[in-house]
Design a protein around this motif. Structure first.
Motif, mmCIF file in Angstrom:
data_model
loop_
_atom_site.group_PDB
_atom_site.id
_atom_site.type_symbol
_atom_site.label_atom_id
_atom_site.label_comp_id
_atom_site.label_asym_id
_atom_site.label_seq_id
_atom_site.Cartn_x
_atom_site.Cartn_y
_atom_site.Cartn_z
ATOM 1 N N GLY A 124 0.790 -1.200 0.148
ATOM 2 C CA GLY A 124 0.071 -0.054 -0.147
ATOM 3 C C GLY A 124 0.949 1.166 0.026
ATOM 4 N N ALA A 125 1.893 1.239 0.723
ATOM 5 C CA ALA A 125 2.895 2.296 0.717
ATOM 6 C C ALA A 125 3.591 2.702 -0.485
ATOM 7 C CB ALA A 125 3.683 2.286 2.067
ATOM 8 N N LEU A 171 2.786 5.904 -2.523
ATOM 9 C CA LEU A 171 3.807 6.738 -2.786
ATOM 10 C C LEU A 171 3.958 7.062 -4.286
ATOM 11 C CD1 LEU A 171 6.414 8.465 -1.851
ATOM 12 C CD2 LEU A 171 7.642 6.177 -1.896
ATOM 13 N N ALA A 172 4.075 5.853 -5.300
ATOM 14 C CA ALA A 172 4.046 5.864 -6.647
ATOM 15 C C ALA A 172 3.266 6.848 -7.366
ATOM 16 C CB ALA A 172 4.278 4.695 -7.265
ATOM 17 N N TYR A 173 1.856 6.643 -6.728
ATOM 18 C CA TYR A 173 0.846 7.379 -7.117
ATOM 19 C C TYR A 173 0.989 8.894 -6.805
ATOM 20 C CZ TYR A 173 -4.239 8.591 -8.015
ATOM 21 O OH TYR A 173 -5.217 9.050 -8.418
ATOM 22 N N GLY A 174 1.374 9.335 -5.602
ATOM 23 C CA GLY A 174 1.532 10.802 -5.449
ATOM 24 C C GLY A 174 2.676 11.339 -5.966
ATOM 25 N N GLN A 175 3.688 10.696 -6.252
ATOM 26 C CA GLN A 175 4.801 11.205 -6.842
ATOM 27 C C GLN A 175 4.574 11.456 -8.345
ATOM 28 O OE1 GLN A 175 7.863 8.116 -6.187
ATOM 29 N NE2 GLN A 175 8.847 9.258 -4.713
ATOM 30 N N VAL A 176 3.999 10.686 -8.985
ATOM 31 C CA VAL A 176 3.523 10.592 -10.513
ATOM 32 C C VAL A 176 2.502 11.965 -10.632
ATOM 33 C CG1 VAL A 176 2.045 9.946 -12.351
ATOM 34 C CG2 VAL A 176 3.925 8.597 -11.386
ATOM 35 N N ARG A 177 1.446 12.074 -9.540
ATOM 36 C CA ARG A 177 0.460 13.059 -9.681
ATOM 37 C C ARG A 177 1.213 14.373 -9.032
ATOM 38 N NH1 ARG A 177 -4.327 14.575 -5.783
ATOM 39 N NH2 ARG A 177 -5.426 15.689 -7.516
ATOM 40 N N GLY A 178 2.019 14.479 -8.122
ATOM 41 C CA GLY A 178 2.733 15.575 -7.921
ATOM 42 C C GLY A 178 3.743 16.118 -9.001
ATOM 43 N N ALA A 179 4.580 15.336 -9.587
ATOM 44 C CA ALA A 179 5.230 15.642 -10.565
ATOM 45 C C ALA A 179 4.453 16.000 -11.937
ATOM 46 C CB ALA A 179 6.323 14.456 -11.107
ATOM 47 N N ALA A 180 3.505 15.639 -12.211
ATOM 48 C CA ALA A 180 2.501 15.930 -13.306
ATOM 49 C C ALA A 180 1.830 17.421 -12.943
ATOM 50 C CB ALA A 180 1.442 15.173 -13.548
ATOM 51 N N CYS A 181 1.634 17.474 -11.702
ATOM 52 C CA CYS A 181 1.038 18.970 -11.357
ATOM 53 C C CYS A 181 1.999 19.970 -11.250
ATOM 54 C CB CYS A 181 0.236 18.887 -9.897
ATOM 55 S SG CYS A 181 -1.071 17.889 -9.918
ATOM 56 N N SER A 182 3.507 19.606 -10.806
ATOM 57 C CA SER A 182 4.421 20.627 -11.042
ATOM 58 C C SER A 182 4.818 21.129 -12.401
ATOM 59 C CB SER A 182 5.571 20.052 -10.066
ATOM 60 O OG SER A 182 5.315 19.966 -8.756
ATOM 61 N N ALA A 203 -2.046 14.644 -20.615
ATOM 62 C CA ALA A 203 -2.517 13.372 -20.648
ATOM 63 C C ALA A 203 -1.983 12.477 -19.665
ATOM 64 C CB ALA A 203 -1.625 12.881 -22.222
ATOM 65 N N THR A 204 -0.935 12.944 -19.048
ATOM 66 C CA THR A 204 -0.348 12.400 -17.798
ATOM 67 C C THR A 204 -1.424 12.663 -16.712
ATOM 68 O OG1 THR A 204 2.161 12.349 -18.557
ATOM 69 C CG2 THR A 204 1.515 12.052 -16.147
ATOM 70 N N LEU A 205 -1.683 13.820 -16.546
ATOM 71 C CA LEU A 205 -2.810 14.275 -15.397
ATOM 72 C C LEU A 205 -4.022 13.345 -15.595
ATOM 73 C CD1 LEU A 205 -2.172 18.021 -14.972
ATOM 74 C CD2 LEU A 205 -1.751 16.362 -13.119
ATOM 75 N N LYS A 206 -4.375 13.247 -17.009
ATOM 76 C CA LYS A 206 -5.830 12.540 -17.278
ATOM 77 C C LYS A 206 -5.495 11.199 -16.938
ATOM 78 C CE LYS A 206 -9.200 11.079 -20.660
ATOM 79 N NZ LYS A 206 -9.739 10.189 -19.695
ATOM 80 N N MET A 207 -4.327 10.409 -17.003
ATOM 81 C CA MET A 207 -4.068 9.085 -16.709
ATOM 82 C C MET A 207 -4.174 8.806 -15.420
ATOM 83 S SD MET A 207 -0.642 6.678 -17.471
ATOM 84 C CE MET A 207 -0.021 7.669 -16.261
ATOM 85 N N VAL A 208 -3.692 9.901 -14.654
ATOM 86 C CA VAL A 208 -3.356 9.875 -13.063
ATOM 87 C C VAL A 208 -4.833 9.972 -12.194
ATOM 88 C CG1 VAL A 208 -2.599 10.952 -10.846
ATOM 89 C CG2 VAL A 208 -1.096 10.538 -12.891
ATOM 90 N N ALA A 209 -5.556 10.737 -12.918
ATOM 91 C CA ALA A 209 -6.924 10.923 -12.605
ATOM 92 C C ALA A 209 -7.982 9.990 -12.755
ATOM 93 C CB ALA A 209 -7.439 12.362 -13.189
ATOM 94 N N ASP A 210 -7.423 9.283 -13.754
ATOM 95 C CA ASP A 210 -8.553 7.949 -14.311
ATOM 96 C C ASP A 210 -7.905 6.806 -13.563
ATOM 97 O OD1 ASP A 210 -9.891 9.318 -16.062
ATOM 98 O OD2 ASP A 210 -8.853 9.084 -17.947
ATOM 99 N N LEU A 211 -6.794 6.865 -13.034
ATOM 100 C CA LEU A 211 -6.302 5.612 -12.432
ATOM 101 C C LEU A 211 -6.975 5.424 -10.815
ATOM 102 C CD1 LEU A 211 -4.325 3.152 -12.455
ATOM 103 C CD2 LEU A 211 -2.365 4.721 -11.870
ATOM 104 N N ALA A 212 -7.862 4.407 -10.814
ATOM 105 C CA ALA A 212 -8.339 4.271 -9.365
ATOM 106 C C ALA A 212 -7.088 3.726 -8.279
ATOM 107 C CB ALA A 212 -9.407 3.201 -9.342
ATOM 108 N N PRO A 213 -6.972 4.267 -7.176
ATOM 109 C CA PRO A 213 -6.117 3.748 -6.117
ATOM 110 C C PRO A 213 -5.870 2.102 -6.101
ATOM 111 C CG PRO A 213 -7.437 5.293 -5.237
ATOM 112 C CD PRO A 213 -8.190 5.040 -6.574
ATOM 113 N N ALA A 214 -7.098 1.500 -6.299
ATOM 114 C CA ALA A 214 -6.698 -0.252 -6.603
ATOM 115 C C ALA A 214 -6.068 -0.403 -7.678
ATOM 116 C CB ALA A 214 -8.200 -0.807 -6.714
ATOM 117 N N ASN A 215 -6.127 0.250 -8.807
ATOM 118 C CA ASN A 215 -5.486 -0.155 -10.166
ATOM 119 C C ASN A 215 -3.934 0.266 -9.785
ATOM 120 O OD1 ASN A 215 -7.508 -1.184 -11.347
ATOM 121 N ND2 ASN A 215 -8.097 0.489 -12.413
ATOM 122 N N ALA A 216 -3.738 1.503 -9.051
ATOM 123 C CA ALA A 216 -2.507 1.993 -8.801
ATOM 124 C C ALA A 216 -1.604 1.022 -8.076
ATOM 125 C CB ALA A 216 -2.538 3.349 -8.035
ATOM 126 N N ALA A 217 -2.321 0.379 -6.986
ATOM 127 C CA ALA A 217 -1.692 -0.688 -6.328
ATOM 128 C C ALA A 217 -1.143 -1.942 -7.233
ATOM 129 C CB ALA A 217 -2.969 -1.178 -5.226
#
Length: 137
Positions: A52-53, A57-68, A88-102
């Motif tokens: 889970g961690a 972490l990976a989900y948060g890093q991708v999202r943070g990098a894309a936003c930055s 495109a990256t922000l859309k992919m991250v937004a569409d990626l459910a946490p379960a799929n990120a796991a």
């Protein structure tokens, strides 16, 4: 009388010994089951927490990098072409459910666990930077 008393005493001792043996057997069995549960639950927790961690972490890093990058796209010379990639990256991250990120992070987690096991660590047990088993401290 003395032989009968001695014989009765031996029977009493044998009954007491059987009773104690059965009692200690049962208590030992129950304690063994409880210790086994604790060990199994702890290992499961370690693996689940780690998975889970890692995914979070990976989900948060991708999202943070894309936003930055989205903030700076177009403001830094030569970065105007980033806008489409960032969108495109922000859309992919937004569409990626946490379960799929796991699920996506699981492959990397399994590689990490296999590498730790190969290095002699207990799989799923976090290691400190000095290589010591953090759970052992």
């Amino acid at each position: 009388g003395g032989a009968i008393d001695a014989h009765q005493h031996v029977q009493d001792l044998e009954r007491e010994a059987r009773r104690l043996r059965e009692r200690f057997w049962n208590e030992g069995y129950r304690e063994g089951i409880e210790e086994g549960k604790k060990t199994t639950v702890q290992q499961g927790f370690n693996l689940g927490f780690r998975e889970g961690a890692t995914a979070g972490l990976a989900y948060g890093q991708v999202r943070g990098a894309a936003c930055s990058v989205a903030i700076f796209a177009g403001q830094v010379p030569g970065s105007s072409q980033w806008k489409e990639a960032v969108a495109a990256t922000l859309k992919m991250v937004a569409d990626l459910a946490p379960a799929n990120a796991a699920k996506a992070a699981k492959v990397d987690l399994e590689r990490t666990i296999a590498a730790e096991a190969a290095d002699g660590g207990e799989p799923g047990t976090p290691l400190r930077a000095d290589g010591e088993d953090a759970a052992a401290s």
